[in-house]
Design a protein around this motif. Structure first.
Motif, PDB file in Angstrom:
ATOM      1  N   THR A  38       1.047  -1.124  -0.127  1.00 39.64           N
ATOM      2  CA  THR A  38       0.088   0.014  -0.146  1.00 39.64           C
ATOM      3  C   THR A  38       0.836   1.289  -0.025  1.00 39.64           C
ATOM      4  N   GLU A  39       1.773   1.623   0.802  1.00 37.22           N
ATOM      5  CA  GLU A  39       2.759   2.334   0.722  1.00 37.22           C
ATOM      6  C   GLU A  39       3.491   2.874  -0.421  1.00 37.22           C
ATOM      7  N   GLN A  40       3.913   1.527  -0.910  1.00 35.91           N
ATOM      8  CA  GLN A  40       4.387   1.417  -2.372  1.00 35.91           C
ATOM      9  C   GLN A  40       3.535   2.069  -3.432  1.00 35.91           C
ATOM     10  N   ILE A  41       2.242   1.773  -3.407  1.00 36.60           N
ATOM     11  CA  ILE A  41       1.394   2.335  -4.236  1.00 36.60           C
ATOM     12  C   ILE A  41       1.192   3.705  -4.149  1.00 36.60           C
ATOM     13  N   PHE A  42       1.057   4.079  -2.752  1.00 40.36           N
ATOM     14  CA  PHE A  42       0.715   5.510  -2.525  1.00 40.36           C
ATOM     15  C   PHE A  42       1.764   6.387  -2.886  1.00 40.36           C
TER      16      PHE A  42
END
Length: 185
Positions: free
Chosen positions: A4-8
């Motif tokens: 999720t952090e990577q996507i954000f």
């Protein structure tokens, strides 16, 4: 870094540069994930945009104004709010400009309304401070004055971004605006 952090992180990078014109392919590439992963998690580019931008706005602009509001000295309280908000806005200049641009195009929903997020947190902080001090102040008017200060630093040309000024220069500018606002309340 979790997925999720990577996507954000990838999404914010692409959206800041391209706004709503960015494609999910560009986001997926920047985030280092498959495009199908984005669709599984967010179903549409608009949902991804809203989720990512809302997360960033709440984290950066939801602020700690209520903590600043505990200051007893009203001039120092206003100075600290002005300095804090101008610092955050200038550090996130690209994001703010993209959001203002998308807002003017009518592309933003009420869920990611930057002015409303900033205005409501200011009003809560002002209300908390002045209620505690038992001062009768037009909170809406005061918040609008502060908003005008912030907007002027975003839109009007400046020699240097606020966050690049010396600590003393930032403090002096914030104090000058605080005194001006205090004279009207």
């Amino acid at each position: 870094m979790d997925k999720t952090e990577q996507i954000f992180k990838g999404a914010i990078s692409v959206f800041v540069k391209k706004g709503m014109q960015a494609t999910t392919q560009e986001v997926a590439k920047e985030a280092g994930v498959a495009e199908v992963t984005l669709y599984r998690r967010y179903s549409t580019k608009e949902n991804l945009f809203i989720t990512v931008i809302k997360h960033v706005l709440e984290r950066k602009f939801g602020s700690h104004v209520l903590e600043i509001a505990k200051e007893d000295d009203t001039e120092l309280f206003l100075t600290n709010i002005i300095e804090d908000r101008l610092e955050v806005l200038s550090k996130n200049d690209d994001l703010v400009r993209m959001l203002l641009s998308e807002s003017l195009r009518g592309n933003l929903t009420d869920k990611i309304n930057l002015p409303e997020i900033i205005f409501s947190s200011l009003k809560k902080g002002l209300d908390s401070h002045f209620t505690r001090k038992d001062y009768k102040v037009d909170i809406d008017f005061c918040a609008r004055q502060l908003g005008g200060v912030f907007l002027s630093y975003l839109i009007l040309p400046n020699d240097y971004p606020f966050n690049k000024l010396t600590k003393q220069d930032r403090k002096d500018i914030a104090r000058k605006h605080a005194k001006s606002i205090l004279s009207t309340i």
